[in-house]
Motif scaffolding. Structure first.
Motif, PDB file in Angstrom:
ATOM      1  N   VAL A  87       0.887  -1.337   0.018  1.00 46.38           N
ATOM      2  CA  VAL A  87       0.159   0.157   0.484  1.00 46.38           C
ATOM      3  C   VAL A  87       0.861   0.972   0.098  1.00 46.38           C
ATOM      4  O   VAL A  87       0.591   1.986  -0.465  1.00 46.38           O
ATOM      5  N   ALA A  88       1.608   1.025   1.050  1.00 45.73           N
ATOM      6  CA  ALA A  88       2.874   2.126   0.927  1.00 45.73           C
ATOM      7  C   ALA A  88       4.359   1.615   0.807  1.00 45.73           C
ATOM      8  O   ALA A  88       4.583   0.948   1.853  1.00 45.73           O
ATOM      9  N   TRP A  89       5.356   2.802  -0.702  1.00 44.70           N
ATOM     10  CA  TRP A  89       6.076   2.303  -0.467  1.00 44.70           C
ATOM     11  C   TRP A  89       7.613   3.027  -0.317  1.00 44.70           C
ATOM     12  O   TRP A  89       6.802   3.300  -0.170  1.00 44.70           O
ATOM     13  N   ARG A  90       8.054   1.446  -0.451  1.00 44.29           N
ATOM     14  CA  ARG A  90       9.844   2.589   0.528  1.00 44.29           C
ATOM     15  C   ARG A  90      10.209   1.644  -0.287  1.00 44.29           C
ATOM     16  O   ARG A  90      10.883   0.546  -0.666  1.00 44.29           O
ATOM     17  N   SER A  91      12.173   2.550   0.079  1.00 46.33           N
ATOM     18  CA  SER A  91      13.150   1.626  -0.370  1.00 46.33           C
ATOM     19  C   SER A  91      13.045   0.629   0.755  1.00 46.33           C
ATOM     20  O   SER A  91      13.237   0.350   1.697  1.00 46.33           O
ATOM     21  N   PRO A  92      14.254  -0.439  -0.410  1.00 45.86           N
ATOM     22  CA  PRO A  92      14.520  -0.267  -2.000  1.00 45.86           C
ATOM     23  C   PRO A  92      13.422  -1.063  -2.693  1.00 45.86           C
ATOM     24  O   PRO A  92      14.244  -0.779  -4.226  1.00 45.86           O
ATOM     25  N   TYR A  93      12.431  -0.756  -2.332  1.00 46.21           N
ATOM     26  CA  TYR A  93      11.954  -1.691  -3.277  1.00 46.21           C
ATOM     27  C   TYR A  93      11.317  -0.781  -4.215  1.00 46.21           C
ATOM     28  O   TYR A  93      10.898  -0.991  -5.566  1.00 46.21           O
ATOM     29  N   ILE A  94      10.825  -0.150  -3.533  1.00 48.38           N
ATOM     30  CA  ILE A  94      10.410   0.926  -4.998  1.00 48.38           C
ATOM     31  C   ILE A  94      11.642   1.497  -5.701  1.00 48.38           C
ATOM     32  O   ILE A  94      11.569   2.070  -7.114  1.00 48.38           O
ATOM     33  N   ASP A  95      12.702   1.135  -5.547  1.00 47.61           N
ATOM     34  CA  ASP A  95      13.468   1.207  -6.524  1.00 47.61           C
ATOM     35  C   ASP A  95      14.001   0.309  -7.137  1.00 47.61           C
ATOM     36  O   ASP A  95      14.442   0.886  -8.427  1.00 47.61           O
ATOM     37  N   ARG A  96      13.763  -0.691  -6.865  1.00 46.05           N
ATOM     38  CA  ARG A  96      14.113  -2.100  -7.910  1.00 46.05           C
ATOM     39  C   ARG A  96      12.789  -1.835  -8.689  1.00 46.05           C
ATOM     40  O   ARG A  96      12.704  -1.934  -9.984  1.00 46.05           O
ATOM     41  N   ARG A  97      11.705  -1.579  -8.508  1.00 48.17           N
ATOM     42  CA  ARG A  97      10.172  -1.233  -9.272  1.00 48.17           C
ATOM     43  C   ARG A  97      10.496  -0.200 -10.562  1.00 48.17           C
ATOM     44  O   ARG A  97      10.256  -0.788 -11.620  1.00 48.17           O
ATOM     45  N   ARG A  98      11.557   1.068 -10.086  1.00 53.72           N
ATOM     46  CA  ARG A  98      11.513   2.446 -11.124  1.00 53.72           C
ATOM     47  C   ARG A  98      12.260   1.770 -11.501  1.00 53.72           C
ATOM     48  O   ARG A  98      12.215   2.300 -12.838  1.00 53.72           O
ATOM     49  N   GLU A  99      13.800   1.228 -11.085  1.00 53.68           N
ATOM     50  CA  GLU A  99      14.854   0.112 -11.984  1.00 53.68           C
ATOM     51  C   GLU A  99      14.071  -0.438 -13.387  1.00 53.68           C
ATOM     52  O   GLU A  99      14.377  -0.073 -14.484  1.00 53.68           O
ATOM     53  N   THR A 100      13.120  -1.341 -12.435  1.00 61.80           N
ATOM     54  CA  THR A 100      12.902  -2.090 -13.656  1.00 61.80           C
ATOM     55  C   THR A 100      11.915  -1.413 -14.801  1.00 61.80           C
ATOM     56  O   THR A 100      11.990  -1.872 -16.218  1.00 61.80           O
ATOM     57  N   GLY A 101      11.038  -0.723 -13.991  1.00 58.30           N
ATOM     58  CA  GLY A 101      10.118  -0.227 -15.184  1.00 58.30           C
ATOM     59  C   GLY A 101      10.584   0.637 -16.132  1.00 58.30           C
ATOM     60  O   GLY A 101      10.413   0.464 -17.717  1.00 58.30           O
ATOM     61  N   TRP A 102      11.547   1.612 -15.660  1.00 52.81           N
ATOM     62  CA  TRP A 102      11.579   2.938 -16.722  1.00 52.81           C
ATOM     63  C   TRP A 102      13.655   1.888 -17.480  1.00 52.81           C
ATOM     64  O   TRP A 102      13.636   2.421 -18.518  1.00 52.81           O
ATOM     65  N   GLY A 103      13.751   0.439 -16.826  1.00 51.32           N
ATOM     66  CA  GLY A 103      14.878   0.027 -18.081  1.00 51.32           C
ATOM     67  C   GLY A 103      14.307  -0.428 -19.138  1.00 51.32           C
ATOM     68  O   GLY A 103      14.731  -0.449 -19.708  1.00 51.32           O
ATOM     69  N   LEU A 104      13.105  -1.141 -19.156  1.00 52.63           N
ATOM     70  CA  LEU A 104      12.193  -1.343 -19.960  1.00 52.63           C
ATOM     71  C   LEU A 104      11.576  -0.601 -20.939  1.00 52.63           C
ATOM     72  O   LEU A 104      12.226  -0.380 -22.351  1.00 52.63           O
ATOM     73  N   TYR A 105      11.255   0.413 -20.685  1.00 52.04           N
ATOM     74  CA  TYR A 105      10.796   1.748 -21.082  1.00 52.04           C
ATOM     75  C   TYR A 105      11.999   1.924 -22.258  1.00 52.04           C
ATOM     76  O   TYR A 105      11.755   2.594 -22.935  1.00 52.04           O
TER      77      TYR A 105
END
Length: 227
Positions: free
Chosen positions: A86-104
């Protein structure tokens, strides 16, 4: 390392989420073989909580069309369980962003380009071109332990598929419109749509399939307790 352990290791480490498949049909007997092997996954008291719907042909096309249209209309997504925090925090949000923007970035989708992002997201509902999709449900009165068991079953499917020369894409997004999935596949209301797995032969010409996600090192997530 024995030949057997090396083969198993290769099936595990070569697994990736493939986002582009060839239209080549997957033989039904091969799907059955994969599911039969995957069902050896452990489960608490051997209750085996998984239920699988194998969708191909005209039924696959109709389901895909309905999901794509719901997404295009902007129909609110309504997953039947909470997948992400429900509430994102590091390091999980960092990994999510890295994956999403890496693919995009690989696909040339710029940050803030909502239309291009929506088009890529819609490919989930086209099953990335896979000729076969597996949809998974679980009884709605089962608890967290059964969901843990389910994860081992799903991993078995993906590893066995690699051993058979196939590729997969596990897709939580296919649980975003559970009413549509249930209507098209005749799934009763006492079932929760868990996720789907698109399965088939990888299209090596698809740019998205060149993307590889990273993994943190063993020492980052493991504590060895020694005497």
């Amino acid at each position: 390392m024995t030949d057997t352990s090396h083969t198993v290791e290769q099936a595990i480490v070569s697994r990736q989420s493939v986002r582009g498949f060839l239209p080549t049909p997957v033989p039904p007997d091969l799907i059955r073989r994969i599911l039969q092997a995957a069902a050896r996954a452990p489960s608490g008291s051997n209750i085996q909580p998984w239920k699988v719907h194998v969708v191909t042909g005209a039924r696959r096309d109709a389901l895909s069309q309905a999901l794509v249209q719901a997404h295009a209309r902007g129909e609110p997504e309504r997953r039947e369980y909470q997948y992400y925090p429900v509430a994102w925090r590091s390091p999980y949000i960092d990994r999510r962003r890295e994956t999403g923007w890496g693919l995009y970035s690989l696909l040339g989708i710029q940050k803030g380009d909502r239309q291009a992002s929506a088009r890529q997201h819609a490919r989930n509902f086209e099953f990335f071109g896979a000729p076969c999709v597996l949809l998974f449900t679980i009884d709605n009165d089962l608890d967290k332990g059964s969901w843990l068991d389910y994860g081992m079953f799903l991993q078995n499917i993906m590893v066995m598929a690699r051993g058979c020369g196939l590729d997969t894409c596990p897709q939580a997004a296919l649980a975003n419109y559970p009413d549509i999935v249930k209507q098209h596949l005749g799934i009763p209301d006492d079932q929760i749509v868990v996720c789907g797995i698109s399965i088939g032969y990888q299209d090596e010409a698809e740019p998205a399939n060149q993307y590889r996600t990273g993994r943190v090192s063993v020492d980052d997530f493991t504590t060895f307790h020694e005497a």
